[in-house]
Every structure is written in C-alpha cells, then in structure tokens.
Design a protein around this motif. Structure first.
Motif, PDB file in Angstrom:
ATOM      1  N   LEU A 402       0.813  -1.216   0.000  1.00  0.00           N
ATOM      2  CA  LEU A 402       0.000   0.000   0.000  1.00  0.00           C
ATOM      3  C   LEU A 402       0.848   1.269   0.000  1.00  0.00           C
ATOM      4  N   ASN A 403       2.163   1.074  -0.111  1.00  0.00           N
ATOM      5  CA  ASN A 403       3.083   2.214  -0.107  1.00  0.00           C
ATOM      6  C   ASN A 403       2.855   3.101   1.130  1.00  0.00           C
ATOM      7  N   LEU A 404       2.817   2.448   2.282  1.00  0.00           N
ATOM      8  CA  LEU A 404       2.573   3.147   3.554  1.00  0.00           C
ATOM      9  C   LEU A 404       3.857   3.265   4.356  1.00  0.00           C
ATOM     10  N   ASN A 409      -2.140   4.692  10.759  1.00  0.00           N
ATOM     11  CA  ASN A 409      -2.904   4.040   9.684  1.00  0.00           C
ATOM     12  C   ASN A 409      -2.545   2.567   9.551  1.00  0.00           C
ATOM     13  N   LEU A 410      -1.246   2.281   9.668  1.00  0.00           N
ATOM     14  CA  LEU A 410      -0.808   0.883   9.577  1.00  0.00           C
ATOM     15  C   LEU A 410      -1.404   0.063  10.718  1.00  0.00           C
ATOM     16  N   LEU A 414      -4.015  -3.219  10.384  1.00  0.00           N
ATOM     17  CA  LEU A 414      -3.748  -4.528  10.997  1.00  0.00           C
ATOM     18  C   LEU A 414      -4.849  -4.914  11.981  1.00  0.00           C
ATOM     19  N   SER A 415      -5.337  -3.932  12.729  1.00  0.00           N
ATOM     20  CA  SER A 415      -6.425  -4.191  13.677  1.00  0.00           C
ATOM     21  C   SER A 415      -7.691  -4.606  12.935  1.00  0.00           C
ATOM     22  N   HIS A 416      -7.966  -3.938  11.824  1.00  0.00           N
ATOM     23  CA  HIS A 416      -9.137  -4.279  11.000  1.00  0.00           C
ATOM     24  C   HIS A 416      -9.022  -5.699  10.452  1.00  0.00           C
ATOM     25  N   LEU A 417      -7.832  -6.051   9.959  1.00  0.00           N
ATOM     26  CA  LEU A 417      -7.619  -7.394   9.418  1.00  0.00           C
ATOM     27  C   LEU A 417      -7.813  -8.458  10.492  1.00  0.00           C
ATOM     28  N   TYR A 440      -9.950  -1.468   2.857  1.00  0.00           N
ATOM     29  CA  TYR A 440     -10.088  -0.671   4.098  1.00  0.00           C
ATOM     30  C   TYR A 440      -9.310   0.630   3.982  1.00  0.00           C
ATOM     31  N   HIS A 441      -8.139   0.573   3.351  1.00  0.00           N
ATOM     32  CA  HIS A 441      -7.324   1.773   3.186  1.00  0.00           C
ATOM     33  C   HIS A 441      -8.051   2.784   2.316  1.00  0.00           C
TER      34      HIS A 441
END
Length: 446
Positions: A402-404, A409-410, A414-417, A440-441
C-alpha cells in the motif's frame, strides 16, 4: 530433631575449636512442628573473623551485624555471632550491635517466643522463653515486652499477623493489644518490606484471617486505605449477601495460592466504593467498577513496589472479571483471548468462579463461565489465529503493498484485518488479507 549434615558439620567445627553453636529461629520452630525448614540459620559464640578463619568458603554478607555466609557442599548457611542489638532509632533496625558469648542474650532480642529457640545435638533444645509451650498452645507471643519489640522493628507487627495465618495460630492477647496501640509505626516501614509480608499473608492457607487481623489491629487503614473503605460497605443489592470487604476475603480464600490470582482477588472490587450509587428503589449499583478498579489497583501496586509483569497480570484480570457473556460467539471469545492473553485466560475463569461463589446464591453464572471455558479451550486447540502476530501478513507486507509508512494508519489496518479473521479464520491467507487491507485503506482515505 533432624539436623542436615552440612549444619551439623558447621556446628561440630565450631565446638571443636572451643565455641558454642546452635541452629536457631525458624528452622527450630518448623522442625518442632514437623515441617521441613526452608533454610537453616546458625548462631555461635565465635566472632565473625573466627568464622571466616575456620571455614574455607565464606561470604561476609552482614559483617557489621555479625553474619557470615558459610558455604558447605555449595549450600549457603548464615552463621551469626551471638549479639544484642543497640538502640533502634527508626523502628526498623538497630544503630549497632554488641557481640556476646551467651546464647540467652541473643535469643532475648528476637521477635516471638516460637522463633527464640535454639538446638544442637550436644545441648538439646534451648528454650528460655517458653517457645515450645507456645507452639503447643498455637499462639504468637512476643519475647518480653511487646511494646519494646514493636518499637524496635515495626515490621514485627505484620510478621505476627503473617505467622498467625501461615500457621493458623492465634496472637497472644497482650501482643495483639500492643499491635493496636503501635499500629501507626508501620508508616516507618518501607513499601518493599510491607509488600513482602502482604504477599506471604496472601499466599498462606488462611489469608482472610490475616486481613481481618490487619483490619482489627488498625494496620489495614495505614497500608491499604482503599481496602479499609470496603469494610462494612453495604452493597444494597440482592446479588450480594456480604459487605465488600467480607466478599473480597471470601474470593481470596476461594482462589488458588498464586500471587497474581490472589492480588486480583484482593483488588477486584477495590473501586466499588468510588462507583457506588442507588437507584429509585434504593438498590445499589457499581457500573464501571472493573475499569476504575484497573486504574486504582495499578496505583496501589506501584505504591507497594510490585514489578511491572505482576501489575499487568493483576490489572488485566480486574478489568475483565465482569466479562461473563450470555451466549458468546466464537469471535467475541477470540477477542477476549486476545485482550487477556492465552497465559491468563483460564486464570480469569478462576477469579470469576470465586467471585460468583462468594456472592448470593443461586450461582447461575457458573454455567456461563463453564461454557465460556469449554468454548475457549476448543478455540485454543484449533490453532486459529488470535492476534495480529498470527496473521498471514505483517506490517512490512502492508507497507510494501500500500506504499505506507509506519504509523497510526498501519496499526488501524492490521487491527481491521485481525477483526475480520477473528470473525472468519478462513480469510487468513496473504492474498485475501492484502485485498481487504486495500479496501479498508480506500475507505480510510475517503
């Protein structure tokens, strides 16, 4: 009385060179009670320099106070010259000591009669102050004037209570009276020393007896004012048939003797007085006392100088102890495991059961705890992912795809996943998780 070979070797060597020597204190007490002593202390008429001279392996652990550690067969034994203590100026320790030749003078300075006995095979039991009799009577009694003993070292008041609940002995009437008179002297004792005695009380076979003595003597309000506030506190609820203090003691007694468990039991309702209110029917409620208790117990444990690992374990259990789900879904149970930790999750159920059994019957919530435990056991045995560390992708994968850069945000992605995988473990493959992360991003940016 059984004397270990190494102890007998030390005593024999000292006698051979013209000195007296005895095993002394707690090891004599425990031996007379038929218990196995944890360690053996020796008292002798030999001066510290002579002890060092007579034994090949020694360590001057307390040279100022006459204590030399003698090492025999790689086992350390404290050997201390007979002594009398000098003036006590801080209710903690003597300013200096004077070495003496007479074992009676040495025994006379000790705290309780049951700890003021000495023994060797040559002279037998040395008991000038009735320690053996007090063992038979099951009583904790000061040597000489209790006021003097407690003014010398105020920690002895806590030790009296600790021995009482470890051995299930009563405290002598005059000794207990003196503790009540002198209880404020405990303010002069360091948090570390208080903590050590509290832990021994908690881990004894009769912890509730110890805490009732702490309250009755006045010491509780000095060292744990937050718990003192629970004494006699009417919960005004049909779910409880005891005040907060008595309920707490019941939970401790019903909890296995593991320190973090009994500390969690001790403080699980500590914030109830702060959260209490009554409704229009005069029924009591304590909403949020588990969250407030997490914060308050952390303050108390830090004040008592507990280590961070213990504080984390105890406060997690306190925060989660009210979390008993009616019809728990697997995802909710997985989140619970994730919050509490695999190492603590079954300890949580232990606390919950003790809490329920210390409340008013019927104990219907026990079935819910049993069901939660059974389901969580199945989840753990299935090896399904339960934390972000067990996902099929990591932070580096997400940043690359995601080029983050590292940041909030990261963490949110990860929490969402993890939430998605907790709901459906079949999603835990790299390709699917990358797609979910991208979706999600996109919503985060929009």
């Amino acid at each position: 009385m059984n004397i270990p070979l190494e102890v007998n070797e030390i005593i024999t060597e000292l006698y051979k060179n013209g000195y007296t020597a005895f095993m002394v204190g707690g090891c004599v007490r425990d031996s007379l009670l038929g218990l196995t002593p944890k360690d053996y202390d020796i008292t002798t008429s030999a001066l510290p320099e002579k002890i060092i001279e007579l034994f090949p392996k020694t360590v001057p652990t307390g040279l100022k106070h006459g204590t030399i550690t003698v090492i025999i067969n790689n086992i350390p034994f404290e050997v201390t010259t007979h002594r009398i203590d000098g003036e006590y100026k801080d209710n903690r320790r003597p300013e200096d000591v004077e070495f003496v030749c007479n074992v009676k003078e040495d025994l006379a300075r000790r705290d309780f009669t049951i700890n003021a006995m000495a023994y060797n095979n040559k002279d037998g039991l040395i008991d000038y102050f009735g320690g053996k009799k007090d063992l038979k009577l099951k009583v904790i009694k000061c040597v000489g004037d209790p006021n003097r003993r407690f003014n010398e070292d105020a920690l002895r008041m806590l030790r009296a209570i600790r021995f009482s609940c470890q051995l299930n002995f009563n405290i002598d009437k005059e000794t207990l009276k003196s503790i009540k008179i002198n209880h404020k002297l405990i303010e002069n004792i360091s948090a570390e020393r208080i903590k050590d005695e509290l832990c021994k009380i908690l881990l004894s076979n009769f912890p509730s007896k110890g805490f009732r003595l702490l309250e009755n003597s006045g010491i509780l309000k000095v060292i744990l004012p937050e718990l003192q506030a629970c004494v006699g506190f009417d919960q005004k609820t049909p779910y409880h048939n005891k005040d907060i203090f008595e309920h707490t003691l019941s939970v401790i007694d019903k909890t296995p003797p593991k320190l973090h468990l009994r500390l969690a039991a001790l403080f699980h309702d500590i914030a109830k007085p702060l959260c209490f209110f009554t409704d229009e029917k005069d029924v009591g409620h304590f909403y949020g006392h588990n969250n407030k208790g997490e914060d308050l117990s952390k303050v108390i444990l830090k004040r008592l100088k507990f280590d961070n690992e213990t504080i984390i374990k105890v406060t997690k259990l306190i925060k989660e102890h009210m979390n008993i789900l009616d019809v728990p879904k697997d995802a909710a149970l997985k989140r619970m495991i994730n919050r509490v930790g695999k190492d603590l999750i079954f300890d949580l159920f232990t606390i919950q059961r003790a809490d329920i059994l210390s409340s008013a019957p019927p104990f219907k919530c026990l079935e819910k705890v049993d069901f939660m435990e059974e389901k969580i056991d199945d989840i753990l045995n299935s090896n399904t992912p339960l934390s972000s560390k067990e996902l099929a992708v990591d932070g580096n994968d997400i940043m690359r795809e995601l080029n983050l850069k590292p940041g909030k945000n990261l963490g949110a992605i990860l929490s969402h996943l993890l939430d998605k995988v907790l709901e459906d473990s079949s999603l835990n493959n790299k390709e699917t998780l990358i797609d979910l992360a991208k979706q999600y991003h996109t919503t985060m940016k929009g």
